[in-house]
Each structure stands twice: as structure tokens, then as C-alpha cells.
Scaffold this active site. Sequence first.
Site, PDB file in Angstrom:
ATOM      1  N   LYS A 221       2.084  33.226 -15.888  1.00 14.05           N
ATOM      2  CA  LYS A 221       2.701  32.542 -17.039  1.00 14.05           C
ATOM      3  C   LYS A 221       2.179  33.049 -18.377  1.00 14.05           C
ATOM      4  CE  LYS A 221       4.917  28.609 -15.115  1.00 14.05           C
ATOM      5  NZ  LYS A 221       4.888  27.182 -14.773  1.00 14.05           N
ATOM      6  N   ARG A 256       1.877  27.307  -6.574  1.00 16.62           N
ATOM      7  CA  ARG A 256       3.183  27.974  -6.580  1.00 16.62           C
ATOM      8  C   ARG A 256       2.992  29.346  -7.224  1.00 16.62           C
ATOM      9  NH1 ARG A 256       7.186  28.639 -10.274  1.00 16.62           N
ATOM     10  NH2 ARG A 256       9.345  28.443  -9.564  1.00 16.62           N
TER      11      ARG A 256
HETATM   12  N1  HH2 Z   1       7.346  26.775 -13.173  1.00 12.64           N
HETATM   13  C1  HH2 Z   1       8.524  27.424 -13.214  1.00 12.64           C
HETATM   14  C2  HH2 Z   1       9.621  26.976 -12.476  1.00 12.64           C
HETATM   15  N2  HH2 Z   1       9.510  25.881 -11.684  1.00 12.64           N
HETATM   16  N3  HH2 Z   1       8.211  24.124 -10.784  1.00 12.64           N
HETATM   17  C3  HH2 Z   1       7.048  23.464 -10.719  1.00 12.64           C
HETATM   18  N4  HH2 Z   1       6.928  22.385  -9.934  1.00 12.64           N
HETATM   19  N5  HH2 Z   1       5.956  23.856 -11.452  1.00 12.64           N
HETATM   20  C4  HH2 Z   1       5.992  24.938 -12.271  1.00 12.64           C
HETATM   21  O1  HH2 Z   1       4.975  25.238 -12.933  1.00 12.64           O
HETATM   22  C5  HH2 Z   1       7.218  25.671 -12.371  1.00 12.64           C
HETATM   23  C6  HH2 Z   1       8.329  25.221 -11.600  1.00 12.64           C
HETATM   24  C7  HH2 Z   1       8.662  28.635 -14.072  1.00 12.64           C
HETATM   25  O2  HH2 Z   1       8.303  29.787 -13.395  1.00 12.64           O
HETATM   26  P1  HH2 Z   1       9.300  30.800 -12.656  1.00 12.64           P
HETATM   27  O3  HH2 Z   1      10.128  30.111 -11.608  1.00 12.64           O
HETATM   28  O4  HH2 Z   1       8.474  31.908 -12.149  1.00 12.64           O
HETATM   29  O5  HH2 Z   1      10.258  31.375 -13.786  1.00 12.64           O
HETATM   30  P2  HH2 Z   1      11.691  30.950 -14.335  1.00 12.64           P
HETATM   31  O6  HH2 Z   1      11.644  29.531 -14.740  1.00 12.64           O
HETATM   32  O7  HH2 Z   1      11.937  31.896 -15.489  1.00 12.64           O
HETATM   33  O8  HH2 Z   1      12.682  31.144 -13.208  1.00 12.64           O
END
Ligand code: HH2
Length: 274
Positions: A221, A256
Site C-alpha cells: 500500500k 490479506r
Molecule cells: N484493501 C483493498 C481492497 N480491499 N479489503 C479489506 N478487508 N482490507 C483492505 O485493506 C483492503 C480490502 C485495496 O487493495 P487492493 O485490492 O490490492 O487494490 P484495489 O482496491 O486497487 O483493487
Amino acid sequence: MLRTRSGPVNLGRVAIVGILNATPDSFSDGGLHMDPARAAAAAVAMVGEGAVMLDLGAESTRPGATPVAADEELRRLLPVLRAVRSAVRVPLSVDTTKAAVARAALDEGADVVNDISAGRLDPHLLPLCARTRTPVVLMHMQGTPATMQRDPRYTDVVAEVAKFLTERARAALDAGVSPDAIVVDPGFGFGKTVEHNCFLLRRLDEIVALGYPVLVGMSRKGFVGKLLGDRPTHDRVHGTAAAVALAVKAGTRLVRVHDVAAMRDVVAVAEAVG
Ligand code: HH2
């Protein structure tokens, strides 16, 4: 123990949750897993590396992301979910804020709902989880992905996140969700400055003390990149490792992550020492 239709997730050990985004625009793996065959191959690889659950999303929630409608989210998600479901047996969570998307995903074999809005964006989501006995991840976010990083402010970020998660867990219980089907998440990067994220990680034990299993999503992040002097996304693995080790020490039960093999080793060492 988190009971799901595809079997239990043992929370006696820290559970590694692999990230699979069926999106064109996710900040880290955008565009990589939209093709069902590639997503299935990535899922098999992550399970082989130690993921005990996979989180599938079809709407990016990166800062500034534009929301997508339910039909577009389903158009991206379902082919990937079907391919992943037939390729691996581990529980699958679906990263969505919409009850219609969650319902369709549950019908196609998803096991857990991961809602970054903690049931606030769609009033039907928590009742759906209750009715279908589906575990739910309730995450803290200040604002919405479109606006959340503009000027996040707190008096005491840890106390405010703890209060919010207590209230949302209460809302889930009131909707009929079983207490052992609730997971809470402080929402790293969602309406938080670098300093806010550091406070949350430093005092994560206060979130653990709420009594629900805690999931953290810190993988690659922005705050990790900023702490490393504006490092690009692909070069944040070691920074993520430090954050994951600290989260494990504080008692987090699920992490995650994108880099499953690396974080499996980090978790193994942090757990053994802890
Ligand atoms: N972070 C992201 C998405 N979903 N869900 C939970 N429970 N906790 C988190 O910290 C979280 C989440 C963002 O990360 P990512 O899926 O890698 O990216 P994007 O939102 O650009 O798809």
C-alpha cells in the site's frame, strides 16, 4: 475458527489471504487477473504457496477510483470466480459492497463477504450474510474511495476506528449475523495519512482487544511506499513484510496479501517468535 461452506479457516494460526483482483485498474495487480484462465492459475499458485483463503474483487477501491455498477462488477467477477472455484478448494471471499454482487457470488461458490463499507453502502448486505450464514469482514473507511485521501482527519485514529468497528459489529449482530462469523479490519490506507496508518499499526492490539478476529490489508500500500521514499508498487515487498510482522505480533489473525510465498515465511517466523 471461521466456519465457511468450503470448510473452516483455522484462526489458531495466522491465515494468509491471497489477493486476486479481476479489475483493469487495481493499484497493484490491475489487469493481471481479468482472464479466467490466468486468474485460476494465479489462484492455484497462491494456494500452493500457502494461502488458506483467496479474496476476489472486481471493483478497485484505490484512492480516486471511480465506482462501478453492479452489472459491470458481475460481468468482471463471475467468469473469474467460476474458474477459480473449480481450480481450488480453499474458501473464497468476495470483495464487494453490493448485496446483489455478493448474492450472485455466493451462488457461484464464494464463501465469505469482504465489505470495505462494513455494511453501510447497501442495507441488504448484512441481512444477506445473516440469512446465508456467511462470514463477513467489516472494514473501517473514512469517506469513500473517490474522496478518502483528500484530507483525512481524526482526533484519535485508533479510538475512532475501534468505536466504528464496535458499532458495525453491533449492526451485523442486529441483522442476525452470528458473532463467530464477524471479522474486523482497521482499513489501512482507507481515509488515512501515513501517520494515521502508523498509529494504527503501533496500537493494533487495541483493535485486537475488541474480541473479533482482525484482518489487515497493508500489502504494497501507499503508506509502505511513502515510508520507503516513494517506492513503486512492485518494490514494496520488504516494507510490507515489516508491517505484516508487526501486525502478527499484535495478534492479527488474517493477512490479506499479494506476495503469498514471501508473507508465509514472514508470518511463520513472526508467529514462532511470538
Ligand atoms: N484493501 C483493498 C481492497 N480491499 N479489503 C479489506 N478487508 N482490507 C483492505 O485493506 C483492503 C480490502 C485495496 O487493495 P487492493 O485490492 O490490492 O487494490 P484495489 O482496491 O486497487 O483493487
